[in-house]
Design an enzyme around this catalytic site. Structure first.
Site, short mmCIF file in Angstrom:
data_model
loop_
_atom_site.label_atom_id
_atom_site.label_comp_id
_atom_site.label_asym_id
_atom_site.label_seq_id
_atom_site.Cartn_x
_atom_site.Cartn_y
_atom_site.Cartn_z
N ASP A 80 0.84 -1.19 0.00
CA ASP A 80 0.00 0.00 0.00
C ASP A 80 0.87 1.25 0.00
O ASP A 80 1.70 1.45 0.89
CB ASP A 80 -0.90 0.00 1.24
CG ASP A 80 -1.84 1.20 1.27
OD1 ASP A 80 -2.96 1.07 0.76
OD2 ASP A 80 -1.44 2.27 1.79
N TYR A 85 2.52 10.02 -0.26
CA TYR A 85 3.59 9.42 0.53
C TYR A 85 4.96 9.74 -0.07
O TYR A 85 5.98 9.58 0.58
CB TYR A 85 3.44 7.90 0.61
CG TYR A 85 2.22 7.40 1.31
CD1 TYR A 85 1.29 8.26 1.91
CD2 TYR A 85 1.97 6.03 1.38
CE1 TYR A 85 0.17 7.78 2.53
CE2 TYR A 85 0.84 5.54 2.01
CZ TYR A 85 -0.06 6.42 2.58
OH TYR A 85 -1.19 5.93 3.20
N LYS A 114 -3.00 5.69 -4.43
CA LYS A 114 -4.16 6.55 -4.20
C LYS A 114 -4.08 7.84 -5.00
O LYS A 114 -3.00 8.37 -5.26
CB LYS A 114 -4.28 6.87 -2.70
CG LYS A 114 -4.27 5.63 -1.81
CD LYS A 114 -4.30 5.99 -0.35
CE LYS A 114 -4.10 4.75 0.50
NZ LYS A 114 -2.69 4.31 0.55
N HIS A 147 -8.22 9.15 -2.12
CA HIS A 147 -7.65 9.23 -0.77
C HIS A 147 -8.60 9.88 0.23
O HIS A 147 -8.73 9.42 1.36
CB HIS A 147 -6.34 10.02 -0.84
CG HIS A 147 -5.34 9.60 0.18
ND1 HIS A 147 -3.99 9.50 -0.09
CD2 HIS A 147 -5.47 9.24 1.47
CE1 HIS A 147 -3.35 9.11 0.99
NE2 HIS A 147 -4.22 8.95 1.96
#
Length: 386
Positions: A80, A85, A114, A147
């Site tokens: 994931d 990120y 996402k 998200h």
């Protein structure tokens, strides 16, 4: 609990199956150089997803690369990540390297990423997905999640949080329009399944009612002190799998929080099952019917997190964990709380509900609203090295 009929085996057709052990409940199949692998659950799209994932929030650079390498070699197949990120390149690089070494095939990797909030404009969805595919180095994404339901103002791709003072600059783009653009990605073969993250029940229901397809997954905060039973039950009823981020409750050894993780009761479970607190919690959550995605950088913790399919908690201990007092949500995003699509319960709403009837305003809500979201620096899967 995830129904047994939904669980499938994990045969890796293009890999050396003599090295792989599929641990399904209490029926291990062990090879000489066996790997532990999580069983899979079938999504409503027809694709399969391992019931345990590897979270990557906060992992960057060399640390991210080494963690992914270790996770693959340990037996993780579900990974994931997310645009915000800022580690999609490293995640993709490590996975491709493992593929080149023959340790895993692309077909046996389940990769989730996402769509970030600054890219909710339907005209931008395909472009940014193409950019993410390029960063990952893959031809398709297994699961693509929206998200948040709240859209942010797009200034440039590098600005993730367009702040104006202490307030985030949001847009009035309807997440339904964003969702429809994501549906086109499936038709184009860029992604295999689509879902949402941090959506409350009303928002999930609205997508189901207004779209041609429903989310296969809703990724939200779930841990023993914040089980979100109503939301999980609602998603289960509608055939939507709940993925649990921050599944341990972000343990902090310095201040011994959350309390349950360091309690005498947990110590007794650790002694009884000869497992770590993390393993007990992850096993409990999987039996509860959600798919946890713990993050770890320490190789020992990575291996430990996967080694949970050869034991089960008894009914009494499960009830004890279920009885943990409900705590506050860990992950919030207050700068966006004034947006109509903000999915969390607002503090002022909660204060109104808890006030005596004589002190409640006439606009106070009649019932609690199921809600979710995050804030910079404290995001999903970020529970230290466990």
């Amino acid at each position: 609990m995830i129904p047994a009929r939904c669980l499938t085996t994990c045969d890796d057709d293009e890999e050396d199956n003599s090295r792989v052990a599929l641990i399904l409940g209490d029926k291990p199949v062990c090879g000489e150089k066996a790997l532990l692998m999580a069983p899979k659950i079938k999504l409503s799209s027809g694709h399969e997803m391992p019931v345990l994932g590897f979270g990557t929030y906060g992992l960057r650079g060399y640390q991210c690369l080494t963690a992914i390498h270790c996770a693959v070699e340990t037996g993780f197949r579900h990974f994931d990540t997310a645009y915000n990120y800022e580690n999609e390149k490293e995640v993709g690089e490590a996975l491709r390297c493992q593929m080149q070494m023959g340790n895993v095939s692309r077909e046996n990797i389940f990769l989730t990423t996402k769509l970030w909030n600054t890219h909710h404009d339907p005209r931008d969805v395909r472009r940014i997905c193409e950019k993410q595919l390029e960063a990952l180095g893959f031809d398709y994404i297994d699961l693509y999640l929206m998200h948040f339901p709240v859209g942010y103002k797009h200034m440039c791709d590098e600005i993730l949080y367009p702040m104006e003072g202490e307030k985030i600059q949001t847009t009035d783009i309807d997440y339904i329009d964003t969702w429809r653009a994501m549906e086109e990605l499936v038709k184009l073969g860029m992604v295999r399944s689509i879902g949402v993250s941090n959506f409350n029940m009303e928002q999930v229901q609205r997508i189901i009612q207004c779209s041609s397809s429903k989310p296969v997954v809703n990724q939200v905060e779930v841990w023993p002190g914040f089980m979100q039973k109503d939301l999980v039950d609602y998603c289960r009823y509608n055939g939507i799998i709940v993925t649990a981020y921050a599944p341990l409750g972000q343990p902090n050894r310095e201040d011994h929080s959350p309390i349950y993780f360091f309690s005498e009761g947990m110590k007794r479970l650790v002694k009884r099952y000869k497992r770590s607190a993390s393993q007990i919690v992850l096993r409990y959550l999987i039996d509860y019917g959600v798919v946890p995605i713990p993050k770890a950088a320490n190789p020992l913790h990575i291996k430990e997190n996967l080694n949970i399919f050869d034991f089960q908690l008894n009914e009494s201990d499960t009830r004890a964990l279920r009885g943990i007092k409900s705590k506050e949500r860990l992950i919030k995003y207050d700068p966006a709380k004034d947006h109509p699509f903000y999915p969390f319960e607002r503090e002022e709403d909660k204060e109104e509900e808890e006030a005596p009837p004589s002190r409640r305003s006439s606009s106070a809500p009649k019932g609690k609203r199921q809600t979710m979201l995050l804030e910079p620096g404290d995001q999903e899967g970020d529970e230290g090295d466990e």
